[in-house]
Design an enzyme around this catalytic site. Structure first.
Site: not given
Ligand code: NI
Length: 178
Positions: A46, A51, A92-93, A134-135, A138
């Site tokens: 995701g 991000q 997480c990226l 989670h997204e 963000h």
């Molecule tokens: Ni993330």
């Protein structure tokens, strides 16, 4: 299509609250395509626009094993269907290399619009429910490390800051060689 740079914790821009998408045009289409390319290349499941430093309420997700089920959620909101919590080791990226257990409601209903501006509602459970929550975090400037202890978060922060310093020095010396 182009691969976008992913912001990494503790970059303060990750704390920005995203605003709703109001224009559905070719620029938005291009951003969605670039976000998918960036997410697939980084082997993430995701990615939120936050991000990649675009502070609009937009997510791309693919939790399928074969990486062939791309999902787009624009202006997403969710309602909890099942309050029972589900634990996942989240990564997480924007927090590369770290995984921590986070508990979230295991079944939700997500309402969003697709890339044409059409509204839809889907039920999500398991990994998809976790990923959507989670997204959406963000988009509200929140990271999974906010759910863990301060001590653990500080440890991750200082390790990543060291990594960032190293890669800056690397970039500087590259420039000198040119
Ligand atoms: Ni993330």
């Amino acid at each position: 299509m182009a691969k976008l740079d992913i912001l990494e914790f503790p970059d303060p821009r990750l704390r920005t609250k995203a605003t709703p998408v109001t224009v559905f045009d070719s620029k938005l289409e291009a951003l969605i395509d670039d976000m998918f390319e960036t997410m697939y290349e980084a082997q993430g499941i995701g990615l939120a626009a936050t991000q990649v430093n675009v502070h609009k309420r937009l997510l791309v997700i693919d939790v399928s094993e074969n990486r062939d089920t791309p999902l787009v959620f624009i202006n997403p909101e969710f309602e909890i269907i099942e309050h029972e919590l589900c634990e996942y080791d989240e990564g997480c990226l924007s927090v590369p290399g770290f995984y921590e257990t986070v508990s979230r409601p295991q079944k939700i209903a997500v309402t969003a619009t697709d890339r044409t501006g059409e509204q839809f509602t889907v039920a999500a459970e398991g990994i998809l429910a976790t990923c959507v929550q989670h997204e959406i975090d963000h988009l509200d400037g929140k990271l999974f490390v906010d759910y863990i202890s301060t001590l653990k978060r500080q440890r991750i922060r200082s390790k990543l800051e060291k990594e960032h310093k190293k890669s800056e020095i690397g970039r500087a010396s590259c420039r000198e060689r040119v």
